[in-house]
Motif scaffolding. Structure first.
Motif, PDB file in Angstrom:
ATOM      1  N   GLU A 122     -10.430  89.064  -0.006  1.00 14.48           N
ATOM      2  CA  GLU A 122     -10.683  87.634   0.187  1.00 14.48           C
ATOM      3  C   GLU A 122      -9.372  86.839   0.102  1.00 14.48           C
ATOM      4  O   GLU A 122      -8.394  87.292  -0.465  1.00 14.48           O
ATOM      5  N   ILE A 123      -9.395  85.658   0.655  1.00 12.29           N
ATOM      6  CA  ILE A 123      -8.206  84.811   0.618  1.00 12.29           C
ATOM      7  C   ILE A 123      -8.189  84.020  -0.695  1.00 12.29           C
ATOM      8  O   ILE A 123      -9.175  83.433  -1.100  1.00 12.29           O
ATOM      9  N   TYR A 124      -7.040  83.999  -1.311  1.00 12.83           N
ATOM     10  CA  TYR A 124      -6.905  83.292  -2.573  1.00 12.83           C
ATOM     11  C   TYR A 124      -6.798  81.793  -2.356  1.00 12.83           C
ATOM     12  O   TYR A 124      -5.953  81.321  -1.597  1.00 12.83           O
ATOM     13  N   THR A 125      -7.666  81.068  -3.025  1.00 11.19           N
ATOM     14  CA  THR A 125      -7.609  79.621  -2.855  1.00 11.19           C
ATOM     15  C   THR A 125      -7.225  78.900  -4.150  1.00 11.19           C
ATOM     16  O   THR A 125      -6.890  77.732  -4.125  1.00 11.19           O
ATOM     17  N   GLY A 126      -7.270  79.607  -5.241  1.00 11.02           N
ATOM     18  CA  GLY A 126      -6.983  78.941  -6.506  1.00 11.02           C
ATOM     19  C   GLY A 126      -8.266  78.365  -7.056  1.00 11.02           C
ATOM     20  O   GLY A 126      -8.970  77.665  -6.358  1.00 11.02           O
ATOM     21  N   SER A 127      -8.596  78.701  -8.295  1.00  8.94           N
ATOM     22  CA  SER A 127      -9.865  78.230  -8.838  1.00  8.94           C
ATOM     23  C   SER A 127      -9.625  77.633 -10.214  1.00  8.94           C
ATOM     24  O   SER A 127      -8.615  77.901 -10.858  1.00  8.94           O
ATOM     25  N   ASP A 128     -10.588  76.848 -10.665  1.00 14.09           N
ATOM     26  CA  ASP A 128     -10.486  76.281 -12.010  1.00 14.09           C
ATOM     27  C   ASP A 128     -10.481  77.397 -13.039  1.00 14.09           C
ATOM     28  O   ASP A 128      -9.804  77.322 -14.055  1.00 14.09           O
ATOM     29  N   PHE A 129     -11.267  78.422 -12.751  1.00 16.50           N
ATOM     30  CA  PHE A 129     -11.329  79.565 -13.644  1.00 16.50           C
ATOM     31  C   PHE A 129      -9.923  80.168 -13.793  1.00 16.50           C
ATOM     32  O   PHE A 129      -9.450  80.418 -14.901  1.00 16.50           O
TER      33      PHE A 129
END
Ligand code: SF4
Ligand code: SF4
Lengths: 284, 188
Positions: free
Chosen positions: B11-18
């Motif tokens: 998957e493409i990394y989008t950056g998450s709050d987690f």
């Protein structure tokens, strides 16, 4: 022969040395007496938090370590004998030194400023500083060619934030060969012993420990020398081979080299009896 | 190698709050990871993990919180630092796995290794009672929980006979101060 003046250090034994590894504690105390180190046990010390607080509760880990650090006397270093405790205490020291908010919170509780200059002394550092001046011709045959494999486990690794701390790779070999023992090469010197997995996943630890013991036996070692009480315990408790190789604490073998005689109660506490080997070399 | 270790995460990394939270708690920049696999290669227990250490990082980056917090790897990790000393990017992996353990406990997810968590809790229970760990009690309570009185009997008896297992705990006298460490959250 010896020139350095007596050195006072606070001493944090930690839970293992205070209980299951008493022989490690006693031999260290005896050894320190011989090398001009005056150990002053940290009064009413508590558990450093160990792997368990580190795993499940960061604040608790810091709080437990902090109590010890705040109690340490400002005018002498704090010697830590357990490789796991020292990492826990140094990480807490780093956090208290760098994180003003945390520091303030604990200073309020302990009602005194935190000593950011506290020196937390690794017992390898103490050995490296003190023992060489006691080494010389007179002691160079003391250990009578006892053949050993050095076992460091994970104690030479440090978490990234402690990267600048000194690495003591090879120290046990250097000191013990200087005292007449013979270091053998093997491939498990830095194999992790599995620490707490010994309880919840014993089969994982047994498979590692058996491989290690087997290799140690094949090299022809009389014993495995470790400087970690946890490693010592896992090696002894989890080995299922018929003829395990005895495991000695670094402090025990050093004490023998320095003619400590009150070792009666140490070796009987080992699950793998090292006395036959030590007797065969006339070390006890 | 366990099932998930064969999986390629694409998957493409989008950056998450987690991911942000894990980074903050672990205090290490795992986004520097380039998935060279050195960490898993040197990990003594990667065989027992469901995800390799770098896969844990990848899942965190992708915000796949549930899978990460419910993974066995975070509990199997003993914090030996074999991985971080050889990581070319100085990622402190054990800081990541341990931050994740804490989040798993806080978020009350289904813990993949309840026995390991139980052990940690029993260790801390003795520290709460005595200020120091008490091995015999930890072992007995752990056995009680497992309802398994027979494995390790031999070892246990031998340890008692050699006086390696103390019957009574070594104690701190000023327990009030130790309790403070346990109550800090409430104390603010
Ligand atoms: S060793 Fe470091 S860079 Fe390589 S995969 Fe592991 S965390 Fe990533
Ligand atoms: S710290 Fe954890 S992930 Fe890293 S090598 Fe050790 S057990 Fe494996």
């Amino acid at each position: 022969m010896n020139t350095s003046p007596i050195m006072d250090v606070s001493y944090f034994p930690g839970c293992s040395l205070a209980t299951t590894a008493k022989e490690n504690d006693h031999s260290l105390r005896e050894l320190c007496r011989r090398i001009g180190v005056n150990l002053v046990e940290l009064d009413d010390w508590n558990c450093c938090g160990s792997s368990s607080a580190y795993a499940v509760d960061h604040d608790l880990a810091l709080g437990l370590a902090a109590r010890n650090l705040f109690m340490a006397s400002p005018d002498r270093p704090l010697l830590v004998a357990c490789p796991n405790c020292i990492i826990r205490l140094r990480l807490a020291h780093q956090e208290l030194s760098r994180n003003e908010l945390m520091r303030y919170r604990f200073e309020k509780k302990w009602d005194k400023p935190y000593n950011r200059d506290l020196k937390i002394l690794h017992f390898f550092e103490l050995m490296e500083n003190r023992i060489p001046e006691y080494m010389g011709k007179e002691v160079s045959e003391k250990l009578k060619q006892l053949k050993f494999v050095p076992y460091y486990g994970c104690m030479l690794n440090r978490p990234n934030t402690l990267r600048n701390e000194k690495n003591y790779k090879g120290l046990m070999e250097k000191i013990l060969t200087g005292l007449g023992a013979q270091a053998l090469d093997w491939s498990f010197a830095s194999q992790c012993c599995g620490t707490f997995l010994s309880v919840a996943r014993p089969e994982l630890v047994t498979s590692i420990v058996n491989r290690m013991m087997d290799d140690a036996a094949k090299t022809g070692a009389d014993c495995i020398i470790t400087a970690c009480a946890m490693c010592h315990m896992n090696l002894e408790v989890r080995c299922t081979l018929k003829q395990p190789v005895p495991v000695l604490h670094f402090s025990e073998i050093l004490s023998l080299a320095f003619d400590v005689e009150s070792h009666n109660n140490w070796f009987s506490r080992h699950l793998v009896d090292p006395r036959p080997v030590l007797k065969s070399r006339a070390l006890i | 190698m366990t099932k998930n270790q064969n999986e390629t995460i694409t998957e493409i990394y989008t950056g998450s709050d987690f991911a942000k939270e894990v980074k903050q708690r672990a205090g290490t920049d795992f986004n520097a990871c380039y998935h060279c696999l050195s960490c898993g290669g040197g990990c003594p227990f990667s065989e027992a993990m469901d995800y390799l250490p770098n896969q844990i990082i990848r899942l965190v980056q992708l915000g796949r919180k549930k899978e990460v917090l419910e993974s066995s790897s975070i509990w199997i990790c003993v914090g030996c630092n074999n991985c971080s000393v050889q990581c070319p990017n100085s990622v402190d992996i054990s800081a990541v796995t341990h931050a994740l353990c804490q989040m798993a406990v806080e978020e009350k997810v289904t813990v993949a290794e309840p026995d390991i968590l139980k052990f940690h809790q029993e260790v801390l229970n003795t520290v709460h009672r005595y200020g120091r760990t008490h091995k015999l009690e930890i072992m007995l309570r752990y056995k009680f929980y497992k309802k398994d009185w027979f494995s390790d009997m031999g070892v246990g008896m031998k340890m008692l006979a050699r006086r390696k297992l103390e019957l009574l705990p070594s104690r701190v006298t000023q327990m009030k101060d130790v309790k403070f460490a346990f109550n800090q959250k409430q104390a603010g």
